[in-house]
Enzyme design. Structure first.
Site, PDB file in Angstrom:
ATOM      1  CD  GLN A 127      -3.440  -0.566   1.808  1.00  0.00           C
ATOM      2  OE1 GLN A 127      -4.083   0.391   1.376  1.00  0.00           O
ATOM      3  NE2 GLN A 127      -3.931  -1.497   2.696  1.00  0.00           N
ATOM      4  CB  CYS A 128       1.747   3.534   2.518  1.00  0.00           C
ATOM      5  SG  CYS A 128       0.057   3.954   3.061  1.00  0.00           S
ATOM      6  CB  CYS A 129       5.868   0.413   1.263  1.00  0.00           C
ATOM      7  SG  CYS A 129       6.343   0.737   2.719  1.00  0.00           S
TER       8      CYS A 129
END
Length: 208
Positions: A127-129
């Site tokens: 997701q955010c990475c």
């Protein structure tokens, strides 16, 4: 510790982006299923390596205001895990998007610091990475993705109910990023290209 900033080797051309290593996750029921309980120590070691190498470090937190959950700043858990202590020159940014750029001043900070390469670690892998890695690549940065210093959870597909285990999520993330958006790296090799660039600069300087 080498001096950081303009005039130092590489002029802070590499920065470690630490994504969402925050207490919110520990307050979430899904933390019991985290892919790597040792991720906190792994990220801590990577931060130490970045500092020892004279590289920049940026900390990013995720907030979901008004949600009433662990990512709602009103609850007090949108803060770094207690094991981490940013240095005075290490910004702590808060985002409301999955990627770390569009709702923060990360891009402006990297530009002002002369950064050309980013190293990515944190939660969640896919997701955010991953979204930060993809956007960083599109913005022209060289991207190193340290999978072993990321963590995630099993994913349930809402329309079918099927579940993908965390190991499969991580494998698919690496397949999607490698050679397209990022260099997949171990923690030990995370700053290898920065070291190579510095050595090359030193060699050019001695040859003058």
């Amino acid at each position: 510790r080498p001096e950081r900033g303009r005039g130092s080797i590489g002029a802070m051309s590499t920065t470690l982006i630490v994504i969402d290593m925050q207490e919110s996750f520990r307050r979430s029921p899904e933390w019991a299923q985290v892919s790597d309980p040792g991720v906190v120590a792994r990220v801590g070691a990577l931060v130490g390596a970045a500092r020892d190498g004279g590289h920049g470090v940026v900390w990013v937190l995720h907030a979901n205001p008004g949600s009433g959950g662990p990512f709602d700043p009103a609850g007090g858990d949108v803060r770094l895990m207690g094991e981490f202590a940013p240095a005075p020159d290490e910004p702590v940014l808060t985002k409301t998007s999955r990627n770390a750029f569009t709702t923060t001043r990360l891009g402006q900070h990297l530009t002002a610091s002369g950064v050309s390469e980013v190293v990515i670690c944190g939660i969640q892998t896919e997701q955010c990475c991953e979204t930060t890695a993809r956007l960083a690549a599109d913005l022209g940065y060289r991207v190193t993705f340290v999978t072993e210093a990321t963590a995630t959870f099993p994913i349930r597909r809402p329309d079918t109910g099927a579940t993908l285990d965390a190991a499969a999520v991580i494998e698919r993330t690496e397949f999607a990023l490698a050679g397209r958006f990022a260099r997949i790296s171990t923690a030990d090799d995370a700053f290898a290209s920065a070291s190579a660039s510095a050595q090359s600069a030193d060699a050019r300087g001695r040859g003058r």
